[in-house]
Design a protein around this motif. Structure first.
Motif, PDB file in Angstrom:
ATOM      1  N   HIS A 185      75.532  26.841  70.062  1.00  0.00           N
ATOM      2  CA  HIS A 185      76.112  25.751  70.861  1.00  0.00           C
ATOM      3  C   HIS A 185      77.564  26.055  71.247  1.00  0.00           C
ATOM      4  O   HIS A 185      78.018  25.626  72.313  1.00  0.00           O
ATOM      5  CB  HIS A 185      75.996  24.432  70.100  1.00  0.00           C
ATOM      6  N   MET A 186      78.260  26.809  70.413  1.00  0.00           N
ATOM      7  CA  MET A 186      79.603  27.237  70.825  1.00  0.00           C
ATOM      8  C   MET A 186      79.500  28.217  71.997  1.00  0.00           C
ATOM      9  O   MET A 186      80.285  28.163  72.948  1.00  0.00           O
ATOM     10  CB  MET A 186      80.343  27.872  69.648  1.00  0.00           C
ATOM     11  N   LEU A 187      78.504  29.102  71.924  1.00  0.00           N
ATOM     12  CA  LEU A 187      78.347  30.085  73.002  1.00  0.00           C
ATOM     13  C   LEU A 187      77.962  29.413  74.322  1.00  0.00           C
ATOM     14  O   LEU A 187      78.218  29.948  75.394  1.00  0.00           O
ATOM     15  CB  LEU A 187      77.273  31.118  72.628  1.00  0.00           C
ATOM     16  N   LEU A 188      77.352  28.238  74.223  1.00  0.00           N
ATOM     17  CA  LEU A 188      76.917  27.517  75.425  1.00  0.00           C
ATOM     18  C   LEU A 188      77.940  26.481  75.893  1.00  0.00           C
ATOM     19  O   LEU A 188      77.713  25.780  76.875  1.00  0.00           O
ATOM     20  CB  LEU A 188      75.586  26.795  75.137  1.00  0.00           C
ATOM     21  N   GLY A 189      79.038  26.367  75.168  1.00  0.00           N
ATOM     22  CA  GLY A 189      80.061  25.406  75.561  1.00  0.00           C
ATOM     23  C   GLY A 189      79.753  23.985  75.162  1.00  0.00           C
ATOM     24  O   GLY A 189      80.423  23.051  75.600  1.00  0.00           O
ATOM     25  N   LEU A 190      78.733  23.792  74.328  1.00  0.00           N
ATOM     26  CA  LEU A 190      78.406  22.435  73.880  1.00  0.00           C
ATOM     27  C   LEU A 190      79.312  22.007  72.734  1.00  0.00           C
ATOM     28  O   LEU A 190      79.528  20.821  72.506  1.00  0.00           O
ATOM     29  CB  LEU A 190      76.945  22.363  73.423  1.00  0.00           C
ATOM     30  N   VAL A 191      79.779  22.988  71.981  1.00  0.00           N
ATOM     31  CA  VAL A 191      80.698  22.736  70.863  1.00  0.00           C
ATOM     32  C   VAL A 191      81.927  23.607  71.088  1.00  0.00           C
ATOM     33  O   VAL A 191      81.798  24.799  71.401  1.00  0.00           O
ATOM     34  CB  VAL A 191      80.029  23.097  69.522  1.00  0.00           C
ATOM     35  N   THR A 192      83.089  23.010  70.952  1.00  0.00           N
ATOM     36  CA  THR A 192      84.329  23.772  71.126  1.00  0.00           C
ATOM     37  C   THR A 192      84.725  24.401  69.790  1.00  0.00           C
ATOM     38  O   THR A 192      84.858  23.689  68.797  1.00  0.00           O
ATOM     39  CB  THR A 192      85.468  22.836  71.588  1.00  0.00           C
ATOM     40  N   PRO A 193      84.899  25.711  69.744  1.00  0.00           N
ATOM     41  CA  PRO A 193      85.304  26.332  68.478  1.00  0.00           C
ATOM     42  C   PRO A 193      86.713  25.887  68.065  1.00  0.00           C
ATOM     43  O   PRO A 193      87.557  25.620  68.922  1.00  0.00           O
ATOM     44  CB  PRO A 193      85.291  27.837  68.782  1.00  0.00           C
ATOM     45  N   ASP A 194      86.920  25.811  66.739  1.00  0.00           N
ATOM     46  CA  ASP A 194      88.278  25.531  66.245  1.00  0.00           C
ATOM     47  C   ASP A 194      89.187  26.731  66.507  1.00  0.00           C
ATOM     48  O   ASP A 194      90.372  26.585  66.770  1.00  0.00           O
ATOM     49  CB  ASP A 194      88.245  25.244  64.732  1.00  0.00           C
ATOM     50  N   SER A 195      88.598  27.907  66.372  1.00  0.00           N
ATOM     51  CA  SER A 195      89.346  29.132  66.667  1.00  0.00           C
ATOM     52  C   SER A 195      88.365  30.205  67.106  1.00  0.00           C
ATOM     53  O   SER A 195      87.155  30.071  66.936  1.00  0.00           O
ATOM     54  CB  SER A 195      90.135  29.585  65.436  1.00  0.00           C
ATOM     55  N   GLY A 196      88.915  31.265  67.668  1.00  0.00           N
ATOM     56  CA  GLY A 196      88.071  32.346  68.162  1.00  0.00           C
ATOM     57  C   GLY A 196      87.924  32.281  69.675  1.00  0.00           C
ATOM     58  O   GLY A 196      88.315  31.291  70.307  1.00  0.00           O
TER      59      GLY A 196
END
Lengths: 244, 290
Positions: free
Chosen positions: A47-58
């Motif tokens: 979901h981070m890779l799809l932009g559904l979840v924003t990573p805290d870092s990285g």
């Protein structure tokens, strides 16, 4: 050529560190597997890779573009299918695919839908409502949706989970050919180790929110001193954060 | 076509290089195509659901019939102007009510069908998605209001067009306010989860007593009158009453309502952007797929 490059992704939800430190790459034409036990951080990573979840870092770069800054350009070249997602139930399959083809900005949406329908052999389903389809048929429609924009990166969360062995085998064959013949990159999660062994060029094992092992199925089995990927999975799941 | 696991079978032509398949993602053509996708999806859903088509007509007609007969009763009691005032109010209230509901429900449909994540991994941007919902809502508003207006004329002899040219700004101002309220309701669902979806239906009713839909704002207590002055719909309903009393359209009030609408929409879109960012940060968006 790197299609996807994720570096040092981390995500915390309250007290839970869902993803601690995930870095992975997927190359053009590569089928990569992301494996791990329940709660290891697979879905959060996807979901981070799809932009559904924003990573805290990285950082996440696809096709050389930063996802956070070039969301529209990146997502127009990516697609996603997951067994837990639905589609508008009252719509006919044709209407679902037509509308998604437009949402991906395709020049000739109807023609593209016809191509995908032929590819996935779903012609007989076109005039049926999504809600009337079996879960296996819905999975095929999800896959059809995921191929509409001819994505350079296809992210699949348990792509054959709802399919019977025959349908699953056919979809696996199709996905392999999609990657081989068109140079698409695939990133797949699955709990079907046999499927992963047969499809994936490279496998990333995730446990406790970290990538703990990466390699081909044979390399991983060798590194872990076991016979096959299933035993690797069991070792990772039971021993937690083994680092290879 | 035969598909085998080793991928050796003949392949359909769909795996050709897809560089020319889509419009450049930031081009106007791509944006227009994506908005069209949202609108066509919702239109298809409407066409496939007789219940939803029925609903477009049903509730407005119920309101019209109930209020219509109330007005006939009041008229029989020699209350002046009451038919045109109340029926005009009922019809214009429906514009605001429908504009708010239809957009918010369009968003909720994606949650109910577990399709929200599919939408959010497309290149459709939030403004494009909202534009699609708004354009689709226009269809339903037009259908509902047309049916009500015809019925009002047939049953009560009230022609909505007696409001005159003022009808255009009145309806436009109410629709814009309704869309702003829908964006707020959607934002609340994103922020607080599906439990907040009741706001999709109810938020507009917070403004009903303030806006003086069925009575002049002057009957409100003074503090509420101050608040009502900052509700765009207040000026529309006051304007409607002025016109139906034979007065001119109070363009100054319409202009002020237009300014308020701009502020409402700007604040609502800002709220949506903030809550969407928050939903992505907290993983709430992902949970709509579960």
């Amino acid at each position: 050529m790197k299609i996807l490059e994720a570096t040092s992704l981390a995500k915390r939800f309250g007290p839970v560190q869902a993803v601690a430190d995930v870095s992975l790459t997927v190359r053009q034409g590569e089928i990569a597997g992301l494996l791990g036990p329940n709660g290891a951080g697979k879905s959060t990573t996807l979901h981070m890779l799809l932009g559904l979840v924003t990573p805290d870092s990285g950082t996440i770069r696809m096709f050389g573009l930063d996802l956070a800054r070039h969301r529209t350009e990146v997502l127009s070249q990516v697609n996603f299918s997951a067994s837990y997602l639905g589609l508008p139930g009252v719509l006919h399959v044709r209407e679902v695919l037509d509308s998604f083809a437009r949402m991906y900005g395709l020049r000739q949406p109807r023609e593209r839908v016809d191509e995908i329908v032929e590819l996935l052999e779903i012609g007989p389903l076109l005039r049926r409502k999504v809600i009337e389809l079996s879960s296996g048929q819905q999975t095929r429609i999800q896959l059809a949706k995921a191929l509409l924009n001819d994505p350079r990166l296809l992210i699949l969360d348990e792509p054959t989970a709802a399919l019977d062995p025959d349908a699953g085998d056919r979809i696996r064959g199709l996905l392999v050919r999609v990657a081989r013949e068109s140079g698409k990159a695939l990133l797949i999660t699955s709990h079907n180790m046999r499927e992963v062994e047969r499809m994936c060029d490279r496998i990333h094992f995730i446990s406790g929110g970290r990538i703990v092992a990466t390699g081909t199925a044979a390399e991983l089995a060798s590194d872990f001193g076991v016979e096959d990927l299933e035993e690797v999975f069991l070792k990772v799941a039971r021993q937690g954060s083994i680092h290879i | 076509m035969t598909v085998s696991t080793n991928g050796s079978a003949e392949f359909a032509p769909s795996l050709r290089a897809g560089t020319a398949l889509a419009f450049p993602p930031l081009s106007f053509a791509a944006r227009r195509r994506r908005v069209t996708g949202v609108v066509l999806r919702d239109l298809a859903a409407l066409r496939r659901s007789p219940v939803r088509v029925f609903e477009i007509i049903f509730w407005p007609v119920v309101e019209l019939v109930v209020w219509g007969y109330v007005t006939l009763f009041l008229e029989s009691q020699k209350v002046p102007f009451v038919v045109s005032m109340l029926l005009g109010a009922v019809l214009l209230w429906q514009v605001l009510h429908r504009a708010s509901n239809e957009v918010a429900i369009g968003f909720l449909e994606d949650i109910w069908s577990r399709n929200l994540l599919n939408m959010h991994v497309t290149p459709v941007t939030p403004p494009e998605y909202m534009t699609g919902l708004v354009l689709f809502s226009l269809t339903k508003i037009a259908a509902g209001i047309t049916a009500m207006a015809l019925l009002a004329y047939v049953i009560y002899g009230f022609g909505l067009l007696t409001v005159g040219i003022g009808l255009v700004p009145f309806m436009a101002l109410l629709m814009i306010m309704g869309w702003a309220l829908a964006f707020v309701a959607i934002s609340c669902v994103l922020r607080f989860g599906e439990g907040a979806q009741v706001l999709a239906w109810s938020l507009v009713f917070v403004f009903q007593p303030l806006a003086g839909v069925f009575y002049p704002v002057s009957v409100l207590p003074q503090p509420l009158q101050y608040i009502a002055a900052f509700v765009p719909a207040t000026h529309v309903f006051e304007g409607m009453r002025a016109v139906l009393n034979g007065g001119a359209i109070p363009w100054d009030r319409m202009a002020f309502a237009g300014v308020l609408d701009v502020v409402y929409v700007a604040l609502a879109l800002w709220l949506y952007a903030v809550t969407l960012r928050h939903a992505r940060a907290k993983g709430r968006l992902s949970r709509f797929g579960e």
